[in-house]
Write a protein that holds these residues in place. Structure first.
Motif, PDB file in Angstrom:
ATOM      1  N   ALA A 138       0.849  -1.201   0.000  1.00 45.35           N
ATOM      2  CA  ALA A 138       0.000   0.000   0.000  1.00 45.35           C
ATOM      3  C   ALA A 138       0.879   1.243   0.000  1.00 45.35           C
ATOM      4  CB  ALA A 138      -0.906  -0.002   1.224  1.00 45.35           C
ATOM      5  N   LYS A 139       0.336   2.325  -0.507  1.00 48.17           N
ATOM      6  CA  LYS A 139       1.110   3.562  -0.565  1.00 48.17           C
ATOM      7  C   LYS A 139       0.922   4.421   0.673  1.00 48.17           C
ATOM      8  CE  LYS A 139       1.364   3.894  -5.539  1.00 48.17           C
ATOM      9  NZ  LYS A 139       1.199   4.726  -6.710  1.00 48.17           N
ATOM     10  N   GLU A 140       0.077   3.993   1.588  1.00 45.22           N
ATOM     11  CA  GLU A 140      -0.169   4.812   2.764  1.00 45.22           C
ATOM     12  C   GLU A 140       0.858   4.507   3.861  1.00 45.22           C
ATOM     13  OE1 GLU A 140      -3.472   2.576   5.373  1.00 45.22           O
ATOM     14  OE2 GLU A 140      -4.162   3.345   3.461  1.00 45.22           O
ATOM     15  N   HIS A 141       1.045   5.466   4.693  1.00 46.42           N
ATOM     16  CA  HIS A 141       1.971   5.341   5.812  1.00 46.42           C
ATOM     17  C   HIS A 141       1.279   5.894   7.052  1.00 46.42           C
ATOM     18  CE1 HIS A 141       2.442   9.398   4.253  1.00 46.42           C
ATOM     19  NE2 HIS A 141       2.659   9.740   5.518  1.00 46.42           N
ATOM     20  N   LEU A 142       1.817   5.597   8.209  1.00 47.37           N
ATOM     21  CA  LEU A 142       1.275   6.098   9.460  1.00 47.37           C
ATOM     22  C   LEU A 142       2.361   6.849  10.216  1.00 47.37           C
ATOM     23  CD1 LEU A 142      -0.739   2.995  10.723  1.00 47.37           C
ATOM     24  CD2 LEU A 142      -1.641   5.052   9.674  1.00 47.37           C
ATOM     25  N   VAL A 143       1.978   7.936  10.839  1.00 51.86           N
ATOM     26  CA  VAL A 143       2.901   8.701  11.677  1.00 51.86           C
ATOM     27  C   VAL A 143       2.368   8.626  13.102  1.00 51.86           C
ATOM     28  CG1 VAL A 143       3.930  10.944  12.116  1.00 51.86           C
ATOM     29  CG2 VAL A 143       3.480  10.238   9.775  1.00 51.86           C
ATOM     30  N   HIS A 144       3.200   8.140  13.992  1.00 47.01           N
ATOM     31  CA  HIS A 144       2.822   8.008  15.395  1.00 47.01           C
ATOM     32  C   HIS A 144       3.611   9.030  16.205  1.00 47.01           C
ATOM     33  CE1 HIS A 144       1.097   4.091  14.307  1.00 47.01           C
ATOM     34  NE2 HIS A 144       2.195   3.936  13.599  1.00 47.01           N
TER      35      HIS A 144
END
Length: 79
Positions: free
Chosen positions: A20-26
């Motif tokens: 997937a091209k999405e990422h998460l920032v925590h």
């Protein structure tokens, strides 16, 4: 006057799915700098990979929980 609170912030960027091209920032908050640096080293993110800003910087917070005011009773002549 509200007391100052110091804390250290680590921004962790993850890819939940490689395809997937999405990422998460925590945003992870630590009270001690040693703990923040340990986790940054463990995840190999001493610096933010995109903007190259250092992680685990000191943040000053002046935020305090809002005080709840008890409403006053109306005077007798206003009833």
């Amino acid at each position: 006057m509200t007391p100052k609170m110091l804390y250290y912030v680590l921004f962790l960027i993850t890819l939940p799915d490689v395809e997937a091209k999405e990422h998460l920032v925590h945003r992870i908050v630590f009270e001690k700098e040693e703990n923040c640096l340990y986790h940054a080293k463990m995840f190999n993110q001493h610096k933010d990979p995109w903007v190259q800003k250092p992680n685990c910087v000191t943040v000053e917070s002046h935020y305090s929980y809002p005080e709840v005011r008890i409403p006053l009773r109306k005077p007798e002549f206003m009833k």
